[in-house]
Design an enzyme around this catalytic site. Structure first.
Site, mmCIF file in Angstrom:
data_model
loop_
_atom_site.group_PDB
_atom_site.id
_atom_site.type_symbol
_atom_site.label_atom_id
_atom_site.label_comp_id
_atom_site.label_asym_id
_atom_site.label_seq_id
_atom_site.Cartn_x
_atom_site.Cartn_y
_atom_site.Cartn_z
ATOM 1 C CB SER A 158 -3.937 0.341 -6.870
ATOM 2 O OG SER A 158 -2.958 0.146 -7.856
ATOM 3 C CG ASP A 189 0.792 -5.773 -4.705
ATOM 4 O OD1 ASP A 189 0.905 -5.970 -5.931
ATOM 5 O OD2 ASP A 189 0.143 -4.829 -4.223
ATOM 6 C CG HIS A 224 -2.390 -4.743 -6.695
ATOM 7 N ND1 HIS A 224 -1.524 -3.851 -6.101
ATOM 8 C CD2 HIS A 224 -3.172 -3.998 -7.527
ATOM 9 C CE1 HIS A 224 -1.760 -2.631 -6.556
ATOM 10 N NE2 HIS A 224 -2.765 -2.697 -7.410
#
Length: 671
Positions: free
Chosen positions: A494, A581, A613
């Site tokens: 991320s 995601d 994600h």
């Protein structure tokens, strides 16, 4: 993470072909921990007591997929599986207030359209209480007084906002309580009456409104701007509805615990710490009275507010070291607690408060009981402009307190960025340390937990001072003799993936290679494609980053996007991405890969069509870590298990660059 054109490509190919499966002699005596033991399914996890104390539940594999199990609290050996998920693991569960049902949320393929399910303890099919497409269910309120229903939020009418519904747990009937036209959240009391509405404001903060007789008052009773948006949070009402507890940083730096008299609005300070924010709280299951709060500077520390739990906390600290409270009965006679020590996988215990007795329920990963796990050590690093960066250094087991010579190192960057690294067991850290690397985790400016000034110091600093903090930490590790400057990799997910891309574009020769997991490469497209239900949070994102709807914001977003500088990449790069995601969409990885491909810069791209994600399915996690450890071994010289059949057992696709990752082409053959 990236390579230099012709010469760089040649050197990478040479590194791949010359790759060995073991590093120097210093690590040969330390057993290699099988990655499946670290990233495969736990044996058991997430122990819970039912509110009435009659049942124990946990998550464990059934036919290879994590499901919910239940057993009488008096006889845990009589366990049975309650659910039968075949593909997507169940990762969170909780008890209904009446102890008749276990509830859980799950999505499809990582799309984060979380549905709320319930399954009776007596057995039967799991019921989907929120069977609506493109809907994310949230829990608004539960009560120990009203046990036959709960409040849930659903965004099936307007994807931006969650309407509040009352869910009848027996029938599954949903009844609209309040239509939501612009509120971030609602707070309910023990009667499941909505008492507070929360709405984003122009400054990037939030306004809090009383709800009286079902009507939201016109003026907020509490408000804050952007600077307090990460450090102000209501904790909930007491059962009598007279007190609302807060974590609050207004008119101060670190967030403290307060009690608000609901009738007068007067705030009373309960606990504070000048080093770090109050972040966790312990409240009585029936009265709702706040009993203790936790602050986490280097390690978690409890601050006792009610002497009734003082002895319990002292006993658990002494017996277990670091621990987390998982559940407690309504009678409050028994707790379930889990250990969280850095060099041991978690164990879960039943704690009898009266007898001061711990009974082990299970080890989450008993196969790691004798494994050579490394100790995490908190360190304080000074940035170039004088900020203290609370960080965590983990060395290979045989390195002792100081290695005899500098080690290859992985800079492991946390996501968020409005989050933090903490002390405790971390499987990625253990994995990397066991492969022969020093591992450094840094709470760079912008991280939460250390006061709002430290968090807000990250505003506008993506790819600049936030990145400088990471560079300063690496320099510290080199000067202290922990890290070899020529063999430092950067890795993260991320925001940590963004930091990896930034490291290989903004400072293209600092890192030997990089591993980017679901990281954004183009900040303009990142902010332009956030999920609709992030509408309120989007204002804060724009305020802390740049506005994609203004020329100034667009210029900032372009300047700080690694994609803009893809041509600068000189070092090997591995990218992992989930197709579904909703936060950092697949296009973020597609764009950087396409830009590198167009310039003939080597990059390996591993795509999982059934993930979002991050990677939830263990076979996918194992596969990506297999590719990762062989990739790192080629550029840092650490140890690695061969990839073997892990990629074949996963859903992994490799759209580009299999030949640049050692062993990956061979692993893909015969699929």
């Amino acid at each position: 993470m990236k390579l230099a054109l012709l010469a760089g490509m040649a050197s990478l190919v040479i590194a791949v072909s010359a790759h060995a499966q073991t590093t120097g002699a210093s690590m040969t005596s330390i057993p290699l921990i099988e990655r499946a033991k670290l990233f495969g399914n736990p044996t058991k996890a997430q122990g819970r007591l039912s509110p009435d104390g009659q049942w124990l539940s946990w998550i464990a594999p059934k036919d290879g997929v994590l499901n919910i199990w239940v057993a009488p609290a008096s006889d845990p050996d009589k366990a049975r599986a309650l659910t039968a998920e075949k593909v997507r693991p169940i990762r969170q569960h909780f008890w209904s207030p009446d102890s008749r049902m276990i509830m859980f949320v799950n999505d499809s393929g990582g799309d984060e359209d979380f549905h709320l399910f319930g399954v009776p303890v007596a057995g039967g099919e799991a019921k989907d209480f929120t069977p609506f497409p493109k809907t994310t269910a949230t829990i608004v309120g539960t009560s120990n007084r009203i046990r036959d229903r709960i409040l849930v939020g659903l965004n099936n009418r307007d994807p931006r906002w969650h309407d509040v519904h009352s869910l009848d747990l027996a029938t599954g009937e949903l009844m609209l309580v309040r239509q939501n036209d612009g509120y971030t959240a609602f707070i309910a009391d023990e009667d499941l009456a909505l008492r507070v509405a929360v709405r984003p404001n122009r400054e990037g903060g939030q306004d809090y409104f009383r709800i009286t007789d079902g009507q939201v008052e016109e003026r907020p009773f509490l408000t804050h701007g952007l600077e307090d948006s990460q450090t102000v949070q209501p904790l909930g009402f007491t059962a009598d509805g007279k007190t609302l507890y807060w974590i609050d940083s207004r008119n101060r730096d670190t967030a403290a615990a307060f009690a608000m008299d609901w009738a007068t609005g007067r705030m009373t300070l309960l606990a504070e710490d000048g080093r770090a924010d109050i972040q966790n709280a312990l409240s009585h299951p029936i009265t709702g009275k706040l009993e203790a709060v936790a602050v986490n500077y280097l390690k978690p520390e409890w601050k006792v507010l009610d002497k009734a739990v003082a002895g319990d906390i002292a006993f658990l600290n002494k017996e277990l070291g670091e621990w987390l409270l998982s559940s407690r009965t309504d009678a409050d006679d028994r707790w379930v607690v889990a250990t969280d020590n850095s060099d041991r996988a978690s164990s879960t215990y039943l704690y009898d408060r009266k007898a001061k007795r711990l009974t082990k329920l299970f080890d989450s990963r008993p196969e790691l009981a004798e494994a050579p796990l490394a100790r995490m050590r908190p360190v304080e690093i000074r940035s170039r402009d004088g900020k203290t960066l609370v960080s965590y250094l983990t060395l290979p087991v045989d390195a002792g307190d100081k290695p005899s010579k500098p080690l290859p190192m992985v800079l492991l960057v946390h996501g968020g960025p409005w989050a933090r690294d903490v002390y405790g067991y971390d499987r990625e850290t253990q994995f990397l340390a066991n492969r022969g690397y020093a591992v450094l985790q840094v709470n760079f400016r912008g991280s939460t937990g250390f006061g709002k000034a430290f968090t807000n110091a990250g505003d506008g600093e993506w790819g600049r001072k936030m990145h400088d903090d990471l560079l300063d930490a690496v320099e510290w590790a080199v000067k202290q003799g922990y890290a070899d400057p020529a063999r430092v990799a950067i890795m993260g997910g991320s925001y940590g993936g963004y930091a990896t891309l930034a490291g290989l574009t903004f400072t293209p020769t600092t890192f030997a290679c990089g591993v980017d997991i679901v990281g954004p490469s183009n900040l303009f497209t990142l902010l332009s494609t956030v999920p609709p239900y992030w509408e309120s949070f989007r204002k804060q994102l724009i305020a802390r980053m740049g506005d994609p709807d203004t020329p100034e914001g667009q210029a900032w977003l372009k300047e700080r996007s690694p994609l803009t500088y893809a041509d600068r990449i000189q070092r090997p790069l591995l990218i992992g991405q989930g197709s579904n995601d909703p936060r950092v969409k697949q296009a973020e990885s597609d764009q950087i890969v396409a830009a590198m491909q167009a310039r003939n810069i080597p990059v390996t791209y591993v795509l999982f069509p059934d993930e979002g994600h991050g990677f939830a399915r263990p076979e996918n996690n194992i596969a990506f870590m297999a590719v990762t450890e062989n990739f790192l071994a080629s550029c840092l010289g650490g140890r690695a298990e061969p990839i073997g059949d892990t990629v074949k057992a996963s859903s992994a696709k490799v759209p580009h660059g299999a030949r640049y990752a050692p062993g990956l082409e061979a692993a893909l053959q015969g699929r």
